[in-house]
Design an enzyme around this catalytic site. Structure first.
Site, PDB file in Angstrom:
ATOM      1  N   HIS A  62       0.783  -1.222   0.122  1.00 20.12           N
ATOM      2  CA  HIS A  62      -0.067   0.103  -0.218  1.00 20.12           C
ATOM      3  C   HIS A  62       0.925   1.227   0.049  1.00 20.12           C
ATOM      4  O   HIS A  62       2.088   1.294   0.157  1.00 20.12           O
ATOM      5  CB  HIS A  62      -0.787   0.134   1.300  1.00 20.12           C
ATOM      6  CG  HIS A  62      -2.138  -0.822   0.967  1.00 20.12           C
ATOM      7  ND1 HIS A  62      -2.951  -1.200   2.036  1.00 20.12           N
ATOM      8  CD2 HIS A  62      -2.515  -1.768   0.221  1.00 20.12           C
ATOM      9  CE1 HIS A  62      -3.722  -2.132   1.620  1.00 20.12           C
ATOM     10  NE2 HIS A  62      -3.454  -2.588   0.588  1.00 20.12           N
ATOM     11  N   CYS A  92     -25.727  27.497  34.455  1.00 22.08           N
ATOM     12  CA  CYS A  92     -24.996  25.993  34.781  1.00 22.08           C
ATOM     13  C   CYS A  92     -24.350  26.355  36.173  1.00 22.08           C
ATOM     14  O   CYS A  92     -24.214  25.286  36.831  1.00 22.08           O
ATOM     15  CB  CYS A  92     -23.904  25.908  33.774  1.00 22.08           C
ATOM     16  SG  CYS A  92     -24.371  25.412  32.269  1.00 22.08           S
ATOM     17  N   GLU A 138       1.005   3.789   1.935  1.00 22.18           N
ATOM     18  CA  GLU A 138       1.660   4.329   3.372  1.00 22.18           C
ATOM     19  C   GLU A 138       2.920   3.492   3.436  1.00 22.18           C
ATOM     20  O   GLU A 138       3.920   4.167   3.876  1.00 22.18           O
ATOM     21  CB  GLU A 138       0.443   3.871   4.311  1.00 22.18           C
ATOM     22  CG  GLU A 138      -0.700   4.448   4.398  1.00 22.18           C
ATOM     23  CD  GLU A 138      -1.745   3.557   3.723  1.00 22.18           C
ATOM     24  OE1 GLU A 138      -1.335   2.980   2.657  1.00 22.18           O
ATOM     25  OE2 GLU A 138      -3.109   3.555   4.142  1.00 22.18           O
ATOM     26  N   HIS A 146     -25.665  22.362  27.621  1.00 26.85           N
ATOM     27  CA  HIS A 146     -24.444  22.603  28.056  1.00 26.85           C
ATOM     28  C   HIS A 146     -23.839  21.461  28.713  1.00 26.85           C
ATOM     29  O   HIS A 146     -24.229  20.589  29.119  1.00 26.85           O
ATOM     30  CB  HIS A 146     -24.208  24.105  28.913  1.00 26.85           C
ATOM     31  CG  HIS A 146     -24.518  25.181  28.032  1.00 26.85           C
ATOM     32  ND1 HIS A 146     -24.328  26.512  28.811  1.00 26.85           N
ATOM     33  CD2 HIS A 146     -25.041  25.531  26.876  1.00 26.85           C
ATOM     34  CE1 HIS A 146     -24.724  27.367  28.051  1.00 26.85           C
ATOM     35  NE2 HIS A 146     -25.279  26.931  26.922  1.00 26.85           N
ATOM     36  N   CYS A 178      -5.691   1.128   6.087  1.00 21.15           N
ATOM     37  CA  CYS A 178      -6.204  -0.122   6.614  1.00 21.15           C
ATOM     38  C   CYS A 178      -5.643  -0.338   8.049  1.00 21.15           C
ATOM     39  O   CYS A 178      -4.680   0.299   8.388  1.00 21.15           O
ATOM     40  CB  CYS A 178      -5.973  -1.105   5.572  1.00 21.15           C
ATOM     41  SG  CYS A 178      -4.167  -1.689   5.729  1.00 21.15           S
TER      42      CYS A 178
END
Length: 459
Positions: A85, A303, A87, A272, A119
């Site tokens: 591959h 809050c 990479e 929140h 992968c």
């Protein structure tokens, strides 16, 4: 694209493939310089169902670091070569062409733009590659996710990349434009976005966030962006991001059980993060526990009242809140909200270097040390001073005696002095104004303001 086939010794040892390979790897061809336009449009299109796209393309940038500034070194394109591959082609090439030529102590910053995300086996090899070379940082932007639903192992390997400090994200319009301008033989033509580009980006971005949220760990780039206590944050990949509300919590029990950790993120249209945190805590049995919270923004007034009520319902609970920045600190109602937390017995303070390091170790990456950004401690000192002033001023106002009421009006008020008419004023002249024992009303200086005086006399 088929999964990468590795040798029998691929799963042994922490070293990467490039380090374990003793001879020049001749089958790896040199990278391409440019892609054809049709190739780019076909293989990098971020569709959800990518039929016939079995090849894998990787556009890379390698930058050196000179005085904390990136210096371009190499760029090109790799594609899948046989069963190897793209990479792993990059890893072999990087060892032969970069690490063996340049100083191994030099720092490198690498960026990948990929048609498919790695992968599971390639992700493991990339993680080993980074673990063996700590002087290298990697950012991966992928057009599509590879087997993100069918293979649970793939999701774990993506999380392994995050733990090694890799910035993993989906390609958006800026990344497609940059890839088009740098890696495509475009003949000077601009990039033409296809339909549903932004919609598909949002889809893949949400899938990545779902995968990473299962780790209960923040990405390194997210931490450095969202918890940064600077007034302004530098752009990431030439893009500005909004600093959102994050809450990282750690619950420690007195019986020595494993601490409960996690983080919450505010999303538009939802409650929140403090309210979500309280809902999670109320669903548990809390007695003799200590909770530490790290927030990117201090709580809003609503809050703060909810947190104070929660502390009142659980007097044996120890709750400590550390915030990176103060939210609307110049508004009085937000200052009152902070005082509500203090009066309820909740410890509220500003995050400094020890708190940032502890948050990094528990919620980001325990295997890598925390690297402070510039002026971290200076910014913390400024915010701490601001918080102390708010506490001192609000405490002084609460302790000050209430103002005395205005005296009641007298039952027999003194009669007002009769005002002279215009004719009398013209006879008295200016001497009347100079020798008057009592001051006249303010409107006497402008007779036209009072109807009884008539027009202003000529003095």
């Amino acid at each position: 694209m088929q999964p990468q086939g590795l040798g029998p010794n691929a799963g042994m040892g922490p070293v990467c493939l490039g380090c374990s390979h003793r001879r020049p790897y001749s089958p790896i061809r040199n990278p391409l310089k440019k892609l054809y336009q049709q190739t780019f449009y076909f293989h990098f299109k971020n569709v959800r169902y990518a039929w016939g796209r079995k090849n894998n393309f990787l556009c890379y940038e390698v930058n050196g670091m000179d005085c904390a500034l990136p210096v371009p070194l190499r760029q090109g394109v790799f594609r899948k070569q046989g069963h190897i591959h793209a990479e792993l082609c990059f890893i072999y090439w990087f060892h032969d062409k970069v690490l063996r030529v340049l100083s191994p102590m030099e720092e490198f910053k690498v960026t990948w733009y990929m048609s498919w995300s790695p992968c599971s086996k390639c992700a493991e090899q990339v993680a080993r590659f980074l673990a063996a070379h700590r002087n290298l940082s990697l950012a991966i932007f992928s057009s599509r996710l590879y087997y993100y639903l069918r293979n649970p192992n793939y999701q774990q390997k993506l999380c392994r990349l995050i733990q090694e400090g890799v910035h993993v994200a989906a390609m958006d319009l800026p990344e497609f434009k940059k890839c088009w301008n740098k890696f495509v033989d475009n003949d000077g033509q601009p990039f033409r976005p296809w339909m549903r580009l932004r919609i598909n980006f949002s889809f893949y971005d949400c899938k990545l966030q779902e995968i990473f949220s299962r780790m209960n760990l923040l990405r390194e780039d997210v931490f450095y962006l969202q918890f940064n206590n600077s007034h302004r944050v530098k752009p990431v990949q030439n893009r500005y991001y909004r600093r959102k509300s994050y809450l990282c919590y750690q619950l420690e029990r007195a019986n020595g059980q494993e601490p409960l950790k996690g983080y919450l993120l505010y999303k538009k249209g939802e409650q929140h993060v403090e309210i979500l945190f309280l809902e999670k805590m109320r669903s548990m049995e809390l007695s003799q526990v200590r909770i530490t919270c790290y927030l990117t923004w201090s709580p809003c007034p609503n809050c703060a009242r909810q947190l104070a009520a929660f502390k009142k319902d659980h007097p044996d609970l120890i709750l400590r809140i550390y915030t990176s920045r103060l939210y609307f600190y110049w508004r009085k109602k937000f200052q009152k909200g902070l005082c509500t937390l203090w009066r309820s017995g909740i410890h509220v303070d500003v995050m400094d270097l020890p708190q940032f390091a502890d948050c990094w170790t528990n919620f980001v990456n325990p295997q890598r040390p925390f690297r402070p950004w510039n002026e971290l401690e200076k910014n913390s000192w400024r915010i701490q001073r601001r918080l102390r002033r708010i506490k001192e001023v609000r405490t002084t106002l609460l302790q000050a005696p209430p103002p005395s009421p205005d005296p009641a009006p007298s039952a027999n008020p003194a009669p007002l002095q009769a005002l002279p008419t215009a004719a009398e004023l013209s006879v008295l002249g200016t001497g009347f104004l100079l020798q008057a024992q009592a001051p006249l009303p303010m409107f006497l200086g402008c007779p036209s303001l009072h109807p009884s005086l008539g027009p202003a006399p000529h003095l």
